[in-house]
Design a protein around this motif. Sequence first.
Motif, mmCIF file in Angstrom:
data_model
loop_
_atom_site.group_PDB
_atom_site.id
_atom_site.type_symbol
_atom_site.label_atom_id
_atom_site.label_comp_id
_atom_site.label_asym_id
_atom_site.label_seq_id
_atom_site.Cartn_x
_atom_site.Cartn_y
_atom_site.Cartn_z
ATOM 1 N N GLY A 1 3.549 -2.852 -11.878
ATOM 2 C CA GLY A 1 2.149 -2.973 -11.541
ATOM 3 C C GLY A 1 1.456 -3.933 -12.494
ATOM 4 O O GLY A 1 1.801 -4.026 -13.674
ATOM 5 N N ASP B 1 0.829 -1.207 0.000
ATOM 6 C CA ASP B 1 0.000 0.000 0.000
ATOM 7 C C ASP B 1 0.861 1.254 0.000
ATOM 8 O O ASP B 1 1.993 1.268 0.478
ATOM 9 C CB ASP B 1 -0.899 0.029 1.246
ATOM 10 C CG ASP B 1 -2.010 -1.008 1.181
ATOM 11 O OD1 ASP B 1 -2.363 -1.411 0.062
ATOM 12 O OD2 ASP B 1 -2.505 -1.405 2.254
ATOM 13 N N ASP C 1 1.312 9.407 -12.954
ATOM 14 C CA ASP C 1 0.792 8.053 -13.083
ATOM 15 C C ASP C 1 -0.407 7.874 -12.161
ATOM 16 O O ASP C 1 -0.286 7.967 -10.947
ATOM 17 C CB ASP C 1 1.902 7.053 -12.713
ATOM 18 C CG ASP C 1 1.437 5.610 -12.795
ATOM 19 O OD1 ASP C 1 2.113 4.758 -12.210
ATOM 20 O OD2 ASP C 1 0.399 5.349 -13.437
ATOM 21 N N LEU C 2 -1.547 7.597 -12.744
ATOM 22 C CA LEU C 2 -2.770 7.452 -11.960
ATOM 23 C C LEU C 2 -3.088 5.992 -11.652
ATOM 24 O O LEU C 2 -4.118 5.700 -11.072
ATOM 25 C CB LEU C 2 -3.952 8.087 -12.716
ATOM 26 C CG LEU C 2 -3.795 9.573 -13.002
ATOM 27 C CD1 LEU C 2 -5.004 10.086 -13.783
ATOM 28 C CD2 LEU C 2 -3.617 10.364 -11.715
ATOM 29 N N ARG C 3 -2.209 5.092 -12.042
ATOM 30 C CA ARG C 3 -2.467 3.677 -11.819
ATOM 31 C C ARG C 3 -2.521 3.388 -10.324
ATOM 32 O O ARG C 3 -1.674 3.827 -9.564
ATOM 33 C CB ARG C 3 -1.382 2.832 -12.470
ATOM 34 C CG ARG C 3 -1.642 1.326 -12.358
ATOM 35 C CD ARG C 3 -0.511 0.509 -12.925
ATOM 36 N NE ARG C 3 -0.362 0.803 -14.339
ATOM 37 C CZ ARG C 3 0.619 1.537 -14.811
ATOM 38 N NH1 ARG C 3 1.493 2.062 -14.006
ATOM 39 N NH2 ARG C 3 0.705 1.785 -16.088
ATOM 40 N N ARG C 4 -3.502 2.647 -9.930
ATOM 41 C CA ARG C 4 -3.626 2.250 -8.532
ATOM 42 C C ARG C 4 -3.794 0.729 -8.473
ATOM 43 O O ARG C 4 -4.807 0.206 -8.066
ATOM 44 C CB ARG C 4 -4.831 2.956 -7.884
ATOM 45 C CG ARG C 4 -4.625 4.451 -7.683
ATOM 46 C CD ARG C 4 -3.563 4.724 -6.622
ATOM 47 N NE ARG C 4 -3.436 6.150 -6.337
ATOM 48 C CZ ARG C 4 -2.602 6.953 -6.957
ATOM 49 N NH1 ARG C 4 -1.827 6.480 -7.919
ATOM 50 N NH2 ARG C 4 -2.530 8.237 -6.646
ATOM 51 N N ASP C 5 -2.777 0.019 -8.930
ATOM 52 C CA ASP C 5 -2.834 -1.430 -8.895
ATOM 53 C C ASP C 5 -2.834 -1.940 -7.465
ATOM 54 O O ASP C 5 -2.279 -1.300 -6.554
ATOM 55 C CB ASP C 5 -1.628 -2.027 -9.627
ATOM 56 C CG ASP C 5 -1.742 -1.910 -11.137
ATOM 57 O OD1 ASP C 5 -2.878 -1.960 -11.627
ATOM 58 O OD2 ASP C 5 -0.720 -1.766 -11.801
ATOM 59 N N THR C 6 -3.406 -3.084 -7.274
ATOM 60 C CA THR C 6 -3.321 -3.769 -5.974
ATOM 61 C C THR C 6 -2.430 -4.996 -6.066
ATOM 62 O O THR C 6 -2.154 -5.627 -5.049
ATOM 63 C CB THR C 6 -4.727 -4.208 -5.506
ATOM 64 O OG1 THR C 6 -5.303 -5.079 -6.481
ATOM 65 C CG2 THR C 6 -5.625 -2.993 -5.297
ATOM 66 N N ARG D 1 3.010 4.179 -5.743
ATOM 67 C CA ARG D 1 2.543 4.091 -7.121
ATOM 68 C C ARG D 1 3.156 2.841 -7.756
ATOM 69 O O ARG D 1 4.318 2.522 -7.533
ATOM 70 C CB ARG D 1 2.949 5.332 -7.916
ATOM 71 C CG ARG D 1 2.258 6.601 -7.440
ATOM 72 C CD ARG D 1 2.709 7.791 -8.294
ATOM 73 N NE ARG D 1 2.118 9.036 -7.826
ATOM 74 C CZ ARG D 1 0.940 9.492 -8.212
ATOM 75 N NH1 ARG D 1 0.219 8.798 -9.075
ATOM 76 N NH2 ARG D 1 0.459 10.628 -7.755
ATOM 77 N N ALA D 2 2.365 2.163 -8.550
ATOM 78 C CA ALA D 2 2.857 0.948 -9.191
ATOM 79 C C ALA D 2 3.906 1.296 -10.236
ATOM 80 O O ALA D 2 3.691 2.168 -11.070
ATOM 81 C CB ALA D 2 1.700 0.190 -9.825
ATOM 82 N N THR E 1 8.394 5.265 -11.513
ATOM 83 C CA THR E 1 7.044 5.777 -11.344
ATOM 84 C C THR E 1 7.008 7.218 -11.807
ATOM 85 O O THR E 1 8.037 7.873 -11.936
ATOM 86 C CB THR E 1 6.597 5.703 -9.876
ATOM 87 O OG1 THR E 1 7.539 6.442 -9.074
ATOM 88 C CG2 THR E 1 6.540 4.268 -9.386
#
Length: 335
Positions: A104, A44, A79-84, A47-48, A75
């Motif tokens: 990510g 958590d 970058d708006l990626r919100r990988d889990t 950023r991925a 990163t």
Amino acid sequence: MNKSSLPCMLVALGALAAPASAADFAADVMREDGWVGWHVPLVDGVRAPCCYGVKRAAPLEAGCDLDQRIGVFGTSDGDLRRDTELAVYARVVHGRIEGVRAVGASCPVRAAKPIRDIDPVGPGRSIDLLTDWATGPRSAKADVDAALSAIAHHADSRATRVLATLAEPGHAQEMREHALFWLGHARGAEGARIIEHHATTDADPDLREKAIFALSQASGVDAYARILAISRSDRSDHVRGQALFWMAQLDDPRAAADISAAVAADASADVREQAVFALSQLDDGKGEDALIAILRGAYPREAKKQALFWLGQSGSPRALQALDEVLAKAGSASR
């Protein structure tokens, strides 16, 4: 379904969830040459990572070519990626891992040949394999950083423990520096605590300097306040000067006053010079304001000369006006 068959099915599913042992997992990874991939939960608060090109001075997501290393891996603020999930890729050659990448899960990747998927994989197994590879014999410097980056992005407390161990004295300097960086970049407040310990206690000033940079990247703590304390207490002039530089990079409203105080108070001329340079790095006109205040205030003569130089480098209207005022005052005094 017969209820009596349910326990057997659960046992079978458990067997599929992860390899029976670390040796089994390693064998599964290395049984075929080429790229092999698996997924683990992503830590958590970060950023991925992905790969980026640059277009008109702005980062542009390019996706990762695993074979060619095209693009800048890292990163982006945009970058708006919100990988889990984190996708980990290992390149196997003749039954040995020769390279690692971790991005990510939604980051586009490509390779010349199909990537073999071995999911599901437990994060502990993944961390153990990457640690063994990172600490094994290797020639390419990028390999260590790639492995530690992958470890750092695992959402598993073992990742922090592994990086903390690799940051300890006894490991190669390069390994320690990489471990500290990734503790700051991805391991939150606990990572920052470990970095601060090395930044304030390590016998090697070069390592302390690198730890300050790593601390400046940390989240979950007041990194600025910790670096400020180091700028006032470290026994090395160079380390104190570097701490002032990184304070200026943190965009903290306290920086101008604290760095200006070092210009006035530090016993070392080298540190005072570095402090003036640090002031010149402050954004949004704050640097010019601070340098003009050095010119007008009760500061050492050398500091005023350095402030004049950096104002001249700025070339902004406010800086040029301040220079004109100084020249006019000097002309009046000489008459």
